[in-house]
Design a protein around this motif. Structure first.
Motif, mmCIF file in Angstrom:
data_model
loop_
_atom_site.group_PDB
_atom_site.id
_atom_site.type_symbol
_atom_site.label_atom_id
_atom_site.label_comp_id
_atom_site.label_asym_id
_atom_site.label_seq_id
_atom_site.Cartn_x
_atom_site.Cartn_y
_atom_site.Cartn_z
ATOM 1 N N UNK A 1 0.770 -1.006 0.168
ATOM 2 C CA UNK A 1 -0.075 -0.204 0.229
ATOM 3 C C UNK A 1 0.969 1.329 0.093
ATOM 4 N N UNK A 2 1.243 1.760 -1.212
ATOM 5 C CA UNK A 2 2.111 2.924 -1.341
ATOM 6 C C UNK A 2 1.708 3.952 -0.633
ATOM 7 N N UNK A 3 0.141 4.223 -0.660
ATOM 8 C CA UNK A 3 -0.455 5.393 0.132
ATOM 9 C C UNK A 3 -0.048 5.392 1.749
ATOM 10 N N UNK A 4 0.150 4.013 2.233
ATOM 11 C CA UNK A 4 0.430 4.049 3.584
ATOM 12 C C UNK A 4 1.716 4.436 3.973
ATOM 13 N N UNK A 5 2.650 4.096 3.017
ATOM 14 C CA UNK A 5 4.129 4.351 2.917
ATOM 15 C C UNK A 5 4.251 5.834 2.951
ATOM 16 N N UNK A 6 3.362 6.629 2.050
ATOM 17 C CA UNK A 6 3.388 7.979 2.067
ATOM 18 C C UNK A 6 3.083 8.633 3.308
ATOM 19 N N UNK A 7 2.229 7.993 3.889
ATOM 20 C CA UNK A 7 1.543 8.562 5.202
ATOM 21 C C UNK A 7 2.821 8.567 6.385
ATOM 22 N N UNK A 8 3.576 7.494 6.254
ATOM 23 C CA UNK A 8 4.557 6.953 7.181
ATOM 24 C C UNK A 8 5.591 7.993 6.959
ATOM 25 N N UNK A 9 5.909 8.653 5.489
ATOM 26 C CA UNK A 9 6.869 9.547 5.141
ATOM 27 C C UNK A 9 6.310 10.898 5.932
ATOM 28 N N UNK A 10 4.957 10.980 5.975
ATOM 29 C CA UNK A 10 4.539 12.368 6.406
ATOM 30 C C UNK A 10 4.792 12.356 8.146
ATOM 31 N N UNK A 11 4.442 11.099 8.802
ATOM 32 C CA UNK A 11 4.455 11.249 10.019
ATOM 33 C C UNK A 11 5.712 10.766 10.899
ATOM 34 N N UNK A 12 6.664 9.991 10.088
ATOM 35 C CA UNK A 12 7.842 9.434 10.615
ATOM 36 C C UNK A 12 9.127 9.971 10.120
ATOM 37 N N UNK A 13 9.134 10.986 9.353
ATOM 38 C CA UNK A 13 10.258 11.257 8.677
ATOM 39 C C UNK A 13 10.442 12.772 8.543
ATOM 40 N N UNK A 14 11.455 13.557 8.444
ATOM 41 C CA UNK A 14 11.561 15.104 8.345
ATOM 42 C C UNK A 14 11.332 15.544 6.893
ATOM 43 N N UNK A 15 10.854 14.584 5.864
ATOM 44 C CA UNK A 15 10.971 14.724 4.376
ATOM 45 C C UNK A 15 9.465 14.643 3.998
ATOM 46 N N UNK A 16 9.304 15.184 2.916
ATOM 47 C CA UNK A 16 7.723 14.955 2.209
ATOM 48 C C UNK A 16 7.790 13.977 1.068
ATOM 49 N N UNK A 17 8.988 13.846 0.281
ATOM 50 C CA UNK A 17 8.887 12.882 -0.871
ATOM 51 C C UNK A 17 10.415 12.053 -0.911
ATOM 52 N N UNK A 18 10.209 10.687 -0.961
ATOM 53 C CA UNK A 18 11.070 9.858 -0.844
ATOM 54 C C UNK A 18 10.967 9.184 -2.244
ATOM 55 N N UNK A 19 12.133 8.766 -2.762
ATOM 56 C CA UNK A 19 12.061 7.903 -3.946
ATOM 57 C C UNK A 19 12.917 6.719 -4.080
ATOM 58 N N UNK A 20 12.690 5.841 -5.021
ATOM 59 C CA UNK A 20 13.585 4.671 -5.312
ATOM 60 C C UNK A 20 13.767 3.905 -4.153
ATOM 61 N N UNK A 21 15.324 3.332 -4.248
ATOM 62 C CA UNK A 21 15.864 2.376 -3.435
ATOM 63 C C UNK A 21 15.407 3.151 -1.834
ATOM 64 N N UNK A 22 15.737 4.545 -1.743
ATOM 65 C CA UNK A 22 15.653 4.987 -0.228
ATOM 66 C C UNK A 22 14.263 4.958 0.336
#
Length: 312
Positions: free
Chosen positions: A110-131
């Motif tokens: 579920x990429x949408x849930x990964x996007x939410x994890x980026x929002x809530x558990x990282x200092x960033x907005x957009x992560x791409x590729x291998x990272x």
């Protein structure tokens, strides 16, 4: 003494736009798409009707669509030119304007849930590729074997595209991106979008879906927007933010703003569609293609799904 009316909530979902007519969509696909849209509405409705947040509602609605091979996101996503599947998604909270997005992920169910994890558990907005894939495992977001996403229809579409040496991208001109927008009983809006991109994309191409302000945007001061269409053009216009800006600064209603921005995008050569929800419960959808997979549910008892342009 009469009781106060129940707080209003509204949910819209989409499953992509394109050359969707009664002549081009089989009866089987028609039925599957309607069932998938209805299931997504039911998931989001369960959250909103119990007083849950718009953010939770759009996430669960999109999760349902990501698992449905009828649509181009998650399971059933299209192939890149090299025969891989790369997934993009974004989510945004209109109350805080916090946002998260991922691009080119390869194993997240579920990429949408990964996007939410980026929002809530990282200092960033957009992560791409291998990272982004590494972050997904660190956050314990559900991972699957890449074969889980594969469907025979999508492989056939890639073969068809490669057979046409002059063809670029999606040979069937169906933008299968999925998305949801909602307003909850507290008057907050949220938006989420998820996609496999376009058939035959190359060189790490990223479209508008994970780009905040292009394919996804939410702001309690105006509206929430999820878009689907020719991403290169939606990026250049900044479609989602442009709709929001017209509502906020020009006092346009949702339908007028959405129609105007899509007309501008079409004038440049790009077609597609949007769903829009405002904090007062108003909603709109607009598309410049023959059809768009779409659905709406609300606290007023509204519940409908549609595909073709003449369905209104």
């Amino acid at each position: 003494m009469s009781s106060a009316p129940a707080p209003r909530w509204t949910l819209l979902v989409h499953g992509g736009a394109g050359i969707l007519t009664r002549d081009t969509v089989s009866a089987q696909t028609d039925a599957a798409a309607r069932a998938g849209l209805d299931a997504a509405l039911a998931a989001g409705e369960a959250v909103l009707s119990s007083g849950g947040t718009a953010l939770d509602a759009v996430e669960v609605a999109v999760q349902v669509l990501e698992d449905d091979p009828t649509f181009n996101s998650g399971r059933g996503a299209v192939f890149t030119f090299d025969g891989a599947i790369e997934l993009d998604a974004a989510i945004m909270d209109g109350a805080t304007r916090a946002a998260g997005a991922v691009a080119g992920v390869t194993r997240t169910r579920h990429p949408v849930s990964l996007a939410r994890a980026v929002m809530e558990h990282s200092p960033h907005v957009l992560l791409a590729g291998k990272g982004a894939d590494i972050f997904a495992t660190e956050q314990a977001v559900e991972q699957v074997n890449p074969d889980w996403f594969v469907t025979p229809e999508r492989r056939a579409q890639l073969d068809k595209m490669k057979a046409n040496p002059d063809g670029w991208f999606d040979v069937d001109m169906k933008y299968g991106t999925v998305g949801a927008v909602a307003v909850d009983t507290a008057g907050h809006v949220a938006a989420a979008t998820s996609t496999g991109g376009v058939t035959g994309k190359r060189w790490g191409r990223v479209g508008d879906s994970p780009l905040i302000g292009a394919g996804t945007h939410a702001d309690d001061r105006a509206c929430a927007v999820s878009a689907t269409g020719a991403g290169e053009f939606f990026i250049r216009i900044g479609v989602a933010h442009e709709i929001s800006a017209r509502i906020r600064f020009a006092n346009e209603d949702l339908q007028t703003a959405a129609d105007a921005v899509l007309a501008e995008t079409q004038a440049l050569g790009g077609t597609g569609g949007v769903i829009v929800a405002g904090p007062d419960g108003d909603v709109a959808w607009s598309f410049t293609t023959p059809g768009m997979y779409r659905g709406r549910a609300g606290s007023d008892g509204t519940r409908r799904v549609a595909i073709y342009g003449e369905e209104g």
